[in-house]
Design a protein around this motif. Sequence first.
Motif, short mmCIF file in Angstrom:
data_model
loop_
_atom_site.label_atom_id
_atom_site.label_comp_id
_atom_site.label_asym_id
_atom_site.label_seq_id
_atom_site.Cartn_x
_atom_site.Cartn_y
_atom_site.Cartn_z
N CYS A 223 37.55 18.12 -8.56
CA CYS A 223 38.16 19.41 -8.86
C CYS A 223 38.99 19.81 -7.65
N ARG B 236 48.70 38.09 -13.23
CA ARG B 236 47.25 38.25 -13.18
C ARG B 236 46.89 39.71 -13.46
N SER C 114 37.12 33.77 -8.98
CA SER C 114 36.86 32.99 -10.20
C SER C 114 35.70 33.62 -10.97
N GLN D 19 36.88 24.44 -14.16
CA GLN D 19 37.69 25.54 -14.69
C GLN D 19 37.00 26.89 -14.45
N ALA E 268 38.18 28.33 -11.29
CA ALA E 268 39.61 28.63 -11.19
C ALA E 268 39.84 30.11 -11.49
N SER F 15 42.12 32.78 -13.56
CA SER F 15 42.99 32.85 -14.74
C SER F 15 44.27 33.59 -14.42
N THR G 125 46.07 25.54 -19.03
CA THR G 125 44.79 25.41 -19.72
C THR G 125 44.79 26.41 -20.89
N SER H 143 44.10 28.58 -24.08
CA SER H 143 42.81 29.04 -24.60
C SER H 143 43.02 29.70 -25.94
N HIS I 217 48.00 30.47 -20.83
CA HIS I 217 46.97 30.59 -19.80
C HIS I 217 47.03 29.40 -18.84
N SER J 55 45.07 27.83 -15.17
CA SER J 55 43.99 27.90 -14.20
C SER J 55 44.60 27.65 -12.83
N TRP J 56 44.20 28.48 -11.89
CA TRP J 56 44.73 28.40 -10.53
C TRP J 56 43.57 28.23 -9.56
N TRP J 57 43.58 27.12 -8.83
CA TRP J 57 42.60 26.89 -7.79
C TRP J 57 43.25 27.34 -6.50
#
Length: 127
Positions: A11, A26, A40, A56, A59, A61, A100, A102, A108, A110-112
Amino acid sequence: MAWFEILPQSCPPECAIAPSGVILYRILEAETPTNNDFLSQRMLYPNKKFHVDECQARAISVFSDIDSCKAVMKFPKYKNKNCRVGQLFLKEQDGVIANTPSKISKNHFSWWRSTNFDISSVVVTNE
């Protein structure tokens, strides 16, 4: 890259890309963006069972359009909260993202988040 939180093995996923001047949105609960607006689900609810994999769940959103944020803000979770939308101009050093989709939105992502992300760069929109 130094991640904002501890991530599981493998990940972020290989499909994640470094954003280079990508604009994403966001939902914010604070009038002025704070660290609490960029946590997260796993950090917010450490013992909760999620319907996504652990990567996920760790992550943040974000959405590729402001209308998706506005639609989500109509959900009961946000009722009686004075939420607003923050515009993020993500750069390579801010982490990585992956689309990602949904049930809520095909827009949508996902941001790490990396430790380099500067919260003061977030622009609160008036839309």
